[in-house]
Motif scaffolding. Structure first.
Motif, PDB file in Angstrom:
ATOM      1  N   THR A 243       7.707  -2.659  -1.307  1.00 42.65           N
ATOM      2  CA  THR A 243       7.036  -1.257  -1.452  1.00 42.65           C
ATOM      3  C   THR A 243       5.223  -1.488  -1.881  1.00 42.65           C
ATOM      4  O   THR A 243       4.856  -2.486  -2.100  1.00 42.65           O
ATOM      5  CB  THR A 243       7.896  -0.328  -2.165  1.00 42.65           C
ATOM      6  OG1 THR A 243       7.304   0.943  -1.755  1.00 42.65           O
ATOM      7  CG2 THR A 243       7.708  -0.796  -3.693  1.00 42.65           C
ATOM      8  N   ASP A 244       4.850  -0.491  -1.983  1.00 45.81           N
ATOM      9  CA  ASP A 244       3.324  -0.385  -2.374  1.00 45.81           C
ATOM     10  C   ASP A 244       3.414   0.168  -3.851  1.00 45.81           C
ATOM     11  O   ASP A 244       3.948   1.349  -4.123  1.00 45.81           O
ATOM     12  CB  ASP A 244       2.584   0.782  -1.617  1.00 45.81           C
ATOM     13  CG  ASP A 244       1.031   0.714  -1.986  1.00 45.81           C
ATOM     14  OD1 ASP A 244       0.752   0.782  -3.333  1.00 45.81           O
ATOM     15  OD2 ASP A 244       0.264   0.672  -1.081  1.00 45.81           O
ATOM     16  N   SER A 245       3.244  -0.577  -4.947  1.00 44.47           N
ATOM     17  CA  SER A 245       3.619  -0.336  -6.075  1.00 44.47           C
ATOM     18  C   SER A 245       2.647   0.599  -6.624  1.00 44.47           C
ATOM     19  O   SER A 245       3.387   1.564  -7.565  1.00 44.47           O
ATOM     20  CB  SER A 245       3.433  -1.719  -7.122  1.00 44.47           C
ATOM     21  OG  SER A 245       2.058  -2.112  -6.997  1.00 44.47           O
ATOM     22  N   GLU A 246       1.415   0.883  -6.338  1.00 47.73           N
ATOM     23  CA  GLU A 246       0.504   1.916  -6.867  1.00 47.73           C
ATOM     24  C   GLU A 246       1.126   3.320  -6.114  1.00 47.73           C
ATOM     25  O   GLU A 246       0.952   4.233  -6.872  1.00 47.73           O
ATOM     26  CB  GLU A 246      -0.758   1.689  -6.192  1.00 47.73           C
ATOM     27  CG  GLU A 246      -1.610   0.561  -6.910  1.00 47.73           C
ATOM     28  CD  GLU A 246      -1.506   0.517  -8.374  1.00 47.73           C
ATOM     29  OE1 GLU A 246      -1.921   1.654  -8.747  1.00 47.73           O
ATOM     30  OE2 GLU A 246      -1.129  -0.468  -9.012  1.00 47.73           O
ATOM     31  N   LEU A 247       1.360   3.466  -4.881  1.00 47.68           N
ATOM     32  CA  LEU A 247       1.804   4.712  -4.580  1.00 47.68           C
ATOM     33  C   LEU A 247       3.175   4.753  -5.041  1.00 47.68           C
ATOM     34  O   LEU A 247       3.450   6.212  -5.419  1.00 47.68           O
ATOM     35  CB  LEU A 247       2.036   4.570  -2.846  1.00 47.68           C
ATOM     36  CG  LEU A 247       0.918   4.489  -2.080  1.00 47.68           C
ATOM     37  CD1 LEU A 247       1.052   4.608  -0.609  1.00 47.68           C
ATOM     38  CD2 LEU A 247      -0.056   5.706  -2.281  1.00 47.68           C
TER      39      LEU A 247
END
Length: 351
Positions: A243-247
Motif C-alpha cells: 500500500t501507500d504508507s503516507e496515504l
C-alpha cells in the motif's frame, strides 16, 4: 433583417430540394420507361400522347416527396434543434433547472431522444456540481470566518491594559489554538483538492501495517493521557501489505483522532489490527463516545458535515471526507457501526 435572410435561405433550400426531387424522379421514370418500351410495338403518337400525363405524375410525386422531406426536416429535425438550442442557451446562462421534454409517444427519431436524455443527465450533473461548489464555498467561508473572528477578538482583548499576565497567557493560547485550527483547515482543503482532482497517485510498496498503526497511536499519547482515556490495543505482529504508507497514515490518524475526540474523559478506545489471506488486513477503531444515529452515519463522509454540534470546535468536518477519498484511491473498504450513547466502530478493510 436576420429574419428576412433566414426566410430567403429557407425558400432557396426548398426550391433546390424540389428541383433535386423532380430531376431525380424524372431520371428514374424516364429510365424505366425506356426499359419498358424496349422492343415494344407502341407507336410514337401513343407515346407522345401519354408523355404529358407521365411527367405530370412525376411533378406531383416530386412535390409530395418535397413536402414529406420538409415535414420531417422542419417538424422533427428543425424543431428538435431549436429546442436544444434554447435549452443550451438557458444552461449557458446558469439555469440548471431547465429540462428537455421527452415524449415516448412522439415521432422524434430515436437518436434525438437519446441526445435529450443525455443532455438532461448532463444538466443534472452540472446542477449537483454547482450546488456542491456553492455549499463548499459557503462552508469554507464559515469555517475560515470562525477562527479568524476568534483571533481578532482575543488579539483585541490582549491590547487592553487591565489584563493580568494569566489572562494574557490564556488569550495567547486561544489565539495559537485558532491559528492551528485554521492551518489544519487549509491543509485539509488543499489535500482534498489534490485528491479530488486525482493529482495524488499511490506509491505502493510492502509495509508493516502493525508498525504504522503503533506509530500513529503514539502521536496521540498526550491527548489520551490528558483525557485519561484507556487505550486497548490488539495488534498482530508483522502484518505485511502492499500500500501507500503516507496515504494510509492519513486514514489511520483521522480514525484515531475522531475516536479520541468523541470519547469523554475516562472512556475507552480500542484499536485492532488483524491480517487475512496473504496481503490483506483489517484495522478497526472503536470508542465509547456519544455514537451516532443512522441519519448521521449516512452523511459522515461528506465535506464539512458534523453530526455532533457539541464538538464542532474540535474539527472542521473534513477528516472523514479525506478518509473516504483516500480509501477510494487505494481501493479499500470502510464500514461504520454505531449506536447512540454507546459508541462507534470504524472498520477499514485493506485488500
Amino acid at each position: 433583417m436576420k429574419k428576412k435572410l433566414a426566410n430567403r435561405k429557407w425558400y432557396t433550400v426548398t426550391i433546390i430540394v424540389f428541383i433535386a426531387c423532380f430531376l431525380g424522379i424524372c431520371f428514374v421514370t424516364t429510365a424505366n420507361i425506356f426499359l419498358f418500351l424496349h422492343d415494344t410495338d407502341l407507336t410514337e403518337y401513343y407515346i407522345r400522347y401519354r408523355a404529358p400525363k407521365v411527367f405530370l405524375n412525376v411533378f406531383i410525386l416530386s412535390l409530395l416527396f418535397t413536402i414529406v422531406i420538409f415535414f420531417f426536416g422542419y417538424f422533427i429535425t428543425s424543431r428538435n434543434v431549436r429546442e436544444i438550442l434554447k435549452f443550451s442557451d438557458k444552461v449557458s446562462r446558469g439555469d440548471y433547472k431547465v429540462r428537455l421534454n421527452i415524449k415516448e409517444t412522439s415521432f422524434d427519431p430515436h437518436g434525438y431522444k437519446e441526445i435529450k436524455k443525455n443532455l438532461n443527465k448532463m444538466v443534472d450533473e452540472l446542477g449537483s456540481v454547482e450546488t456542491l461548489r456553492t455549499d463548499f464555498i459557503s462552508n469554507v467561508s464559515h469555517e475560515l470566518k470562525t477562527p479568524l473572528a476568534a483571533i481578532q477578538n482575543y488579539a483585541t482583548l490582549i491590547q487592553g491594559s487591565n489584563l493580568s499576565d494569566e489572562e494574557k497567557s490564556d488569550y495567547s493560547k486561544q489565539i495559537v489554538q485558532n491559528v492551528t485550527n485554521l492551518s489544519s483547515l487549509i491543509t485539509n482543503i488543499l489535500k482534498l483538492n489534490k485528491l479530488e482532482n486525482q493529482r495524488i497517485f499511490p506509491t505502493v510498496k510492502e509495509i508493516n501495517i502493525s508498525e504504522l498503526v503503533c506509530e500513529c497511536m503514539i502521536g496521540f499519547e498526550q491527548i489520551w493521557e490528558e483525557k485519561k482515556i484507556q487505550i486497548k490495543a490488539d495488534i498482530e505482529e508483522e502484518v505485511l501489505i502492499f500500500t501507500d504508507s503516507e496515504l494510509l497514515k492519513v486514514v489511520v490518524n483521522n480514525l484515531i483522532s475522531n475516536a479520541l475526540k468523541f470519547t469523554d474523559n475516562g472512556g475507552t478506545v480500542e484499536i485492532k489490527v488483524e491480517g487475512f489471506n496473504k496481503n490483506g488486513a483489517v484495522i478497526s477503531v472503536s470508542d465509547t463516545g456519544c455514537g451516532m444515529d443512522k441519519k448521521t452515519g449516512n452523511h459522515i463522509f461528506e465535506k464539512f458535515y458534523q453530526g455532533d454540534t457539541s464538538h464542532n470546535r474540535q474539527g472542521n468536518g473534513l477528516g472523514l471526507a479525506l478518509v473516504k477519498q483516500i480509501i477510494d484511491i487505494l481501493g479499500y473498504e470502510i464500514n461504520v457501526q454505531s449506536e447512540v450513547g454507546v459508541g462507534s466502530t470504524f472498520i477499514l478493510i485493506c485488500k
